[in-house]
Structures are given as C-alpha cells and as structure tokens.
Design a protein around this motif. Sequence first.
Motif, PDB file in Angstrom:
ATOM      1  N   PRO A  53       7.288  34.265  29.708  1.00 11.99           N
ATOM      2  CA  PRO A  53       6.889  34.591  28.334  1.00 11.99           C
ATOM      3  C   PRO A  53       7.790  33.883  27.322  1.00 11.99           C
ATOM      4  O   PRO A  53       8.999  33.802  27.492  1.00 11.99           O
ATOM      5  N   GLY A  54       7.158  33.363  26.277  1.00 15.26           N
ATOM      6  CA  GLY A  54       7.919  32.628  25.265  1.00 15.26           C
ATOM      7  C   GLY A  54       7.824  31.136  25.410  1.00 15.26           C
ATOM      8  O   GLY A  54       8.282  30.399  24.533  1.00 15.26           O
ATOM      9  N   SER A  55       7.245  30.658  26.513  1.00 19.83           N
ATOM     10  CA  SER A  55       7.112  29.216  26.712  1.00 19.83           C
ATOM     11  C   SER A  55       5.860  28.639  26.062  1.00 19.83           C
ATOM     12  O   SER A  55       5.733  27.427  25.948  1.00 19.83           O
ATOM     13  N   VAL A  56       4.949  29.505  25.647  1.00 20.33           N
ATOM     14  CA  VAL A  56       3.720  29.050  24.983  1.00 20.33           C
ATOM     15  C   VAL A  56       4.016  28.828  23.504  1.00 20.33           C
ATOM     16  O   VAL A  56       4.742  29.608  22.884  1.00 20.33           O
ATOM     17  N   PRO A  57       3.500  27.741  22.906  1.00 25.57           N
ATOM     18  CA  PRO A  57       3.813  27.443  21.495  1.00 25.57           C
ATOM     19  C   PRO A  57       3.532  28.616  20.567  1.00 25.57           C
ATOM     20  O   PRO A  57       2.521  29.302  20.691  1.00 25.57           O
ATOM     21  N   ARG A  58       4.448  28.835  19.636  1.00 23.70           N
ATOM     22  CA  ARG A  58       4.310  29.890  18.639  1.00 23.70           C
ATOM     23  C   ARG A  58       5.058  29.463  17.389  1.00 23.70           C
ATOM     24  O   ARG A  58       5.959  28.631  17.443  1.00 23.70           O
ATOM     25  N   MET A  59       4.688  30.045  16.275  1.00 24.67           N
ATOM     26  CA  MET A  59       5.360  29.719  15.018  1.00 24.67           C
ATOM     27  C   MET A  59       6.555  30.646  14.818  1.00 24.67           C
ATOM     28  O   MET A  59       6.630  31.744  15.370  1.00 24.67           O
ATOM     29  N   ARG A  60       7.469  30.180  13.967  1.00 28.03           N
ATOM     30  CA  ARG A  60       8.654  30.976  13.647  1.00 28.03           C
ATOM     31  C   ARG A  60       9.036  30.724  12.197  1.00 28.03           C
ATOM     32  O   ARG A  60       8.875  29.597  11.703  1.00 28.03           O
ATOM     33  N   VAL A  61       9.530  31.765  11.531  1.00 26.53           N
ATOM     34  CA  VAL A  61       9.944  31.650  10.133  1.00 26.53           C
ATOM     35  C   VAL A  61      11.341  32.224   9.984  1.00 26.53           C
ATOM     36  O   VAL A  61      11.643  33.293  10.513  1.00 26.53           O
ATOM     37  N   VAL A  62      12.216  31.486   9.274  1.00 27.10           N
ATOM     38  CA  VAL A  62      13.550  31.979   8.934  1.00 27.10           C
ATOM     39  C   VAL A  62      13.660  32.047   7.421  1.00 27.10           C
ATOM     40  O   VAL A  62      12.903  31.403   6.686  1.00 27.10           O
ATOM     41  N   SER A  63      14.609  32.841   6.939  1.00 32.01           N
ATOM     42  CA  SER A  63      14.675  33.137   5.506  1.00 32.01           C
ATOM     43  C   SER A  63      15.038  31.933   4.656  1.00 32.01           C
ATOM     44  O   SER A  63      14.580  31.807   3.521  1.00 32.01           O
ATOM     45  N   GLY A  64      15.890  31.050   5.180  1.00 30.78           N
ATOM     46  CA  GLY A  64      16.314  29.908   4.378  1.00 30.78           C
ATOM     47  C   GLY A  64      16.734  28.753   5.247  1.00 30.78           C
ATOM     48  O   GLY A  64      16.801  28.851   6.485  1.00 30.78           O
ATOM     49  N   SER A  65      17.037  27.635   4.612  1.00 28.25           N
ATOM     50  CA  SER A  65      17.361  26.419   5.360  1.00 28.25           C
ATOM     51  C   SER A  65      18.684  26.529   6.100  1.00 28.25           C
ATOM     52  O   SER A  65      18.942  25.755   7.022  1.00 28.25           O
ATOM     53  N   ALA A  66      19.535  27.503   5.708  1.00 27.28           N
ATOM     54  CA  ALA A  66      20.828  27.632   6.377  1.00 27.28           C
ATOM     55  C   ALA A  66      20.676  27.995   7.849  1.00 27.28           C
ATOM     56  O   ALA A  66      21.575  27.732   8.651  1.00 27.28           O
ATOM     57  N   GLY A  67      19.539  28.607   8.217  1.00 28.98           N
ATOM     58  CA  GLY A  67      19.365  29.026   9.600  1.00 28.98           C
ATOM     59  C   GLY A  67      18.469  28.151  10.430  1.00 28.98           C
ATOM     60  O   GLY A  67      18.183  28.490  11.581  1.00 28.98           O
ATOM     61  N   ILE A  68      18.022  27.017   9.878  1.00 29.49           N
ATOM     62  CA  ILE A  68      17.030  26.235  10.625  1.00 29.49           C
ATOM     63  C   ILE A  68      17.647  25.476  11.793  1.00 29.49           C
ATOM     64  O   ILE A  68      16.948  25.191  12.771  1.00 29.49           O
ATOM     65  N   ASP A  69      18.932  25.138  11.734  1.00 26.06           N
ATOM     66  CA  ASP A  69      19.510  24.389  12.849  1.00 26.06           C
ATOM     67  C   ASP A  69      19.503  25.233  14.122  1.00 26.06           C
ATOM     68  O   ASP A  69      19.053  24.789  15.179  1.00 26.06           O
ATOM     69  N   ARG A  70      19.958  26.476  14.012  1.00 25.23           N
ATOM     70  CA  ARG A  70      19.952  27.350  15.193  1.00 25.23           C
ATOM     71  C   ARG A  70      18.530  27.685  15.608  1.00 25.23           C
ATOM     72  O   ARG A  70      18.195  27.649  16.801  1.00 25.23           O
ATOM     73  N   ALA A  71      17.673  28.010  14.648  1.00 15.41           N
ATOM     74  CA  ALA A  71      16.295  28.387  14.972  1.00 15.41           C
ATOM     75  C   ALA A  71      15.556  27.234  15.642  1.00 15.41           C
ATOM     76  O   ALA A  71      14.794  27.440  16.605  1.00 15.41           O
ATOM     77  N   LEU A  72      15.776  26.010  15.179  1.00 15.47           N
ATOM     78  CA  LEU A  72      15.078  24.874  15.765  1.00 15.47           C
ATOM     79  C   LEU A  72      15.579  24.602  17.176  1.00 15.47           C
ATOM     80  O   LEU A  72      14.791  24.264  18.072  1.00 15.47           O
ATOM     81  N   GLN A  73      16.892  24.762  17.411  1.00 17.91           N
ATOM     82  CA  GLN A  73      17.404  24.575  18.767  1.00 17.91           C
ATOM     83  C   GLN A  73      16.862  25.636  19.714  1.00 17.91           C
ATOM     84  O   GLN A  73      16.545  25.344  20.871  1.00 17.91           O
ATOM     85  N   GLU A  74      16.743  26.870  19.241  1.00 13.91           N
ATOM     86  CA  GLU A  74      16.173  27.918  20.073  1.00 13.91           C
ATOM     87  C   GLU A  74      14.704  27.641  20.376  1.00 13.91           C
ATOM     88  O   GLU A  74      14.234  27.880  21.507  1.00 13.91           O
TER      89      GLU A  74
END
Length: 822
Positions: free
Chosen positions: A258-279
């Motif tokens: 579970p979690g390997s199928v494409p899905r969208m994700r939203v973070v509150s601001g650009s400060a968190g996109i580096d970690r979110a994108l790596q995850e």
Amino acid sequence: MSSTDPTTTRRGRPRGFLLLAAALLALAGPFGVPSASAVAGAAGAAPARAAAAPASEGPDPIDFAVVVDQSKSLSDRDLVRETEAAALLSQGEISERSRATVIGFGSSEKSGQSPVREVCPPTVVDGAGRQRLSDCVTRLAHRDSVRTGPGTDFPAAIRQAVARLTEDSGTGGAQAPKTPRVLFLLTDGRLDVRDSPEYGADPGSRQANGAKRLADELARARAAGVQIWPLGFGGGIDRDALTAMAEGGFRGACSDVPGSVPRMRVVSGSAGIDRALQETFAAARCARIVTGDVARPPADLYVTIPPIATDGSLTVGKHDPKVRVTYYDPEGRKVPLHGSFDGSSFEVSGEDGPVEALRVTNPLPGRWRVRVEAPEGHRGQEVAVRALWQGRLRSAVVLDPASPRPGQRTVVEVRLQTRRGVVVADPRQLEGVTVTAHLAGDGFAPVAFRLADDGRAPDRTAGDVRFTGTVTVPATATGDLELTTSMAAPGITSDRRPFHTRIAEGTPPVVAQLSLERVTAHPGDAVPGVLQVANHDTVPHTLRIALADDAPDTPDTGTGTGTGTGTGGSGPKAGSAAPRISPETVVVPPGGSVDARFTVTLGAGTPLGELGSRLAVTDTARAGETLDTAFLDVHVEAPPTWWERWWPYVIGGAVVLVLLAALIAVQLLARRRRLDLTGVRIELRKGGWVLDTLEVRAGQSPGGEFRFTIEEPAGPAPTLHHAHGAGAAHRLRRTGSGALLLRPETGPETPVHTAVPVEVADAELVIRTPGGFRGRTGPVRTPRGARPGRPPRRPDPATAPGADGTAAAPSAPPAPEPHPDF
C-alpha cells in the motif's frame, strides 16, 4: 582512501587519469611505449574502484521526470526551494541505470514563448550524469519571462514529460513498461491558460479547453505507462485537479505494498516540499527515506541506515554551495568520496551545488555521521541530511524433497539475505513483507503460492524469518523445475534469481539426509555435520556435498577490515568468504548405510550474522541428482579480541601486582616508621645537670638519621640545635633492628642506649625515646633556678667556704625538679 584524496578534484572528478597519463608518458621507452613494469607501477597508484554490481543485482532503474511550476504566483524563495527539491531527486537516485529529466513550465502567451522549459534533457544518473544534473537543475531558480509566460499550463508540461519518458526507453502500451516511467509534478496553484491563445481565440473558453486537453494528456500518459505523482504546496491548490492527475495516469506500481500506487499530496508551504518530494519519490520507486538531523554548520548530523539496505544515498540539503561535507561510517571511519572501502562503493555528486549526495552500494548498517562546515558568512541556513535506501534481497531456497516426483507435495522454505551473504534474522526489519513463489517447468502452467512466517504448519516457528509454504508438483511435470520467489515490503525488492531442481524419476536407489545443528562460530571455525545415507542399489554410489549458493559477491577491494556489526556484516572479500567442505565426497557400498561426518570450515572473510549458505548432496552416478538440501544454520560472531581471550589472566595478574605493591608499600611504611626518630629527646648534661634538651620533630630524620650540633655561645651553658645543611654535625640514627647509633662530629659511630649517658667532648648526651620517658631509674638533676635549655645559676656565696678556712655548714641539696614526661 579519504575524502581528501589528492587524486580527486574539489568537484569530485578524478584526476587519477591525468596523473596516470603523465606517468605513462614519463616512463615511455624510446618509441613512446611504456614498459609493462611502468604500466603496472603507474596503475598501482590509481585510486581503487568498486566493481559495479551486475544489472541483476543492483537496484532496478526508473525513468523519471521532475516537472516544476514556474508561474508568476511563485516567489523567488519558492523557486529556490523547488529547485533544491528537484536536485534532491536527481542527486539521490540510487540506480546508476536510471534516467532523469528536469522541466520547468509556465504558459505561452506571446509570440516566441513556450509553455515548457527543459533545463535538463534525459540524463543517465551515473556518476558523470549526476554531476551534469547538479549543474543544470540550478537553472530552475531563474525565470525566463521572455521565453515562458506567467500562467500554469499543466497539459503542455505533462505532454513534454511523457514525450521524454517514452523516447528510447522500451515499448509502451497498455501494460507496464519494462522500466517504470514516473512523472513528479510540483505546483503551487491550478490550471491557468486564460491568456494562452493556443487554447482558443475566445478567452472565456480557454480554461475549459485547457481542462479537456489535460484529460487528453492524462489518457496519453496512461497509455504510455507513465505514473503521475503530483505534489502541491500553498493555499491555492486545486486538490481535485491534483487527484485527477494522479488517477488519470498509469496506475501501475513498483509493488503490491500500500502506498506504491500514484497519489497526490499537498503540503502547507514551499518550506516542506523537499522532504515531501523525497518521501513521494521513495514511495514511487519502492525505497525508504530516513530523516536525519538538521543544524547550522559547523555541526555533526546523524542518520541511520538499517541492516537490510543494499543500496542507498545520503542526501545533504546544503542550500549554500560553500558548505563542505565529510562522511563517516558507523565505525567512525572517514569514507572516500569516490571508490571503494570495506566492501562498499561510494560516489559523490553536487559538491558545488545546493544539494550534495553520496551514493553508497552495500552500505555498512548503523548510524552515519555527516560533518558539515562552512566559512564565516555562510553559516546562516540549516542543513538537513536524509538517507534514501532500498534492500534488494536474495532468497535462499530449500525444497523437501529436493527432487520431488510429479504429483508430490513439496515443502518450500525460504530465507532472505543481503548481497553480503548475511541472512536477515530480525523479523522487525521485514515487518509487513509478503513472499510469493512461482513454480515453473516443462509440462505444466506456472503455479503461484504464498509463503508465510506465522508458525502454522508447515512453518515451524513464527517470527524466525523463515518463510515456508507448500506446493504440489503438477502430475504432468517433466524434466527441470524452476522456483522463483519475490517479496514485497516498503523499501524491499527481490533479485528474482530462480532456484533449479529436477523431477525425480522412479524410486530413488539412494536416500540421503543432511543434518546440521545450529551453532555459533567465528570466521575460520569448523562446523560439524552428518550425512545419513541408505543405498538400496546393487552398486556403490558416490555422493558429493557442496554449497548450493554462490559466495557473497561483495567486491574484493583489498581495503576491507573484515569487521562489522549486526546483521549487516562488514564486507568480506568474496574469495575469503566461501566455506570449505571436508570431505567433499562419500562412497556408500551397495545395500549399506553410512553415517558420514563432515566439517564445513568458514572462510576467514565470512560476514558476521546469520550465515545464508545452503548445502546440497548430489548423486554423481545419476547426473548430479540432488538428494537433499539444508541450510548451514550458523550464527557467525566476531572472533574474540585479545582482551576477551586473556582478560581473566590480565585481571588476575593485575590483582597479584596490586597485592604485591601493597605488601611492599606496607613493608616500606613499617620500615620507615621503625627508622623514624620523631619524638626522640636528646639531653645535654654536665656534672649531673641538664643543660639543654632537643626533641626530634616530624620530618627531621629522613632515612632514620637526625643531625644536630652543640653550640657554646658567650654564656654560662651550651645549647643543642637541629643541624641544617651539609656541615659538620653529630648524627643520631636508628637501624632497621631498632638500635640507636651516634656518630659525633669527630670519632667513630657507637651504639647508644636509652637513658645511658654518652660522653661527647666535655659533656654528656642522654638519649630518651618516647617509650622510655616513663618508668626510668636514677635522678635527673637540674641546677636550682635553671630550666632545661637555660644556663644554671651560680652557687650561693653564703654556702661558699669561710675566710677562716672553715667549711660552711652544708645545706640540704635542693630537690630535683621533675623532668617533664611525654
């Protein structure tokens, strides 16, 4: 090799080739051709390189595109963070066979503008490719308003990425492509093509036309096998549109987890996109991400790599290219930026960029230290370290019976191991893993079945990390059988190497069983085993015992230390890790049975942990038919250190030395006390009168000797004084037996006794010890009116002889003054 190897430039590009070329030219003969010895000598100076893992052994590649929104709604700071997030993906990818493309997008509103801006064309993510990506991705941080409009054209961005992902990368179609194709989309907003003439002359219909074209592009992506993973940030996100993009692309996944199928994700601001994108990236390629420390330089940052990791990257978000990074393995050793060390291979990239990454093959498990430093003026931003890793595990398979007959129920047991040849023994490392097996062969369609570690028959023990299942060989099976296992869990993939055996034909003339007990051993130890054989044939049979696996394929770098921790091992040399069997063959007479004992000697380079090797016994008379297989159930521990081997003797010897030293100290103290003259009183007497006394004080008789002088000043009586310095003096000393000896200023040394006067010049000395002050015999006369140390008074004239010559009446002698006792 250290990270400061002089054969490596600041950007990490090797200078060894240039040095080697210069050496060859210098050593060339008269025809410009270097001699063989010169070539060998020059080549020996080049830095070691780890052998690349075979394609079947390394992590599976992916083709991915990072598509970054550059519309006018983004601030310059947002653009910088998007750029660094894109760099983290391109630098942190763990397979050097993957391809990466980086695309910025906006809109096309004027003549000469394009909605997309390809800053990095498709690039193979090997060592040189990662460096090229590090350089080109920085162009995302700067808008080109002349060539790209300020809107948000999702259809054009997806169209460009799909075109790049499908060119020269295998066949597309409705089924999953051979290499996964993944599109990562970064945006802060929603579709905006209102000012794009490309979507129609009527501005009011452009948004609707754009939405329709987006649906068309998503269908095209699905048909081409392109997954879409949208990541939005900020408050203006159209969540429905992002969900539609994730669900509109290809719905394939890298595993059933579970979690390997494409899905969208939203973070509150650009400060968190580096970690979110790596995850998001880790989920898309069946890897895991471990978040480490965050701090401003100078600092030590720590991140942990688990034992099951076989490939990984340490990514360092520096923000400032001036930040310099040094890497240390869990044993505190500085690792090279390029090359091999202790069974691992290393390759750094992005040293001069905002993001740096160290790719590691076969990393040593444990807590890695990343040292970050920066010059003054470049220490204001926090640096973050993360580890992206994947465990590509092998399966060691045992069948019972080893060569089944058609229609026979067969038990399959599987153990999982890393490339270092060490079995994964901690069930927590495989939490959530599922293991599936596929049996194929001639005469039947492939059969799939599940394996479990739940303690239910045929599995013997739950949680022992031995996955067991049963399969009935189809009755139509003939010839060879091929068993392939696959596993699925977050961050874990299978190497999918098949296990081969053959169908047994008829009743076997020879039956054999291998027996090995579970033992704990050290590298180089011999492990005993028993082979029980029954020969029902009329002729003798020769059976061979051999390893059923290849030796661990860790590259023999010549730089390993052969030490390690936990289940991860520490990189043995391939040639020194393979066990040796003795004897290898057993001859069984016709109609007889044999219990043959043999030993398996572990190689000196055997990795630590659970050994994953298998043994097989084959009948050489029947085309090598396998009669039985068994795991070599050995837990390998590091050999005892010198301290562990000898510590009882060292401790015992130390205790003896301490006791001996204490005894000597007591004896010396007792002797010192015996020789000490502290408290001894010396009396100076004359004519029965005590003229002066002198008591020996503490510290005045070193070595048992006290020096004193008799001074005769201009007065009625001499006095005693402690002698300082090395001048002439009387010496009183005590021997080890307790006797007192007196050496006058002139004369020989003579024994003295307590309270017995000794003549010295025209006076007497009496020595009194503390124990002799009480109970002494004989009067001690002190002149009237005198005290010890004072001159005596002269006699009274009234008692002197008269003028007539008659003697005066004698007067009673004064009572002696009591001498003070001590």
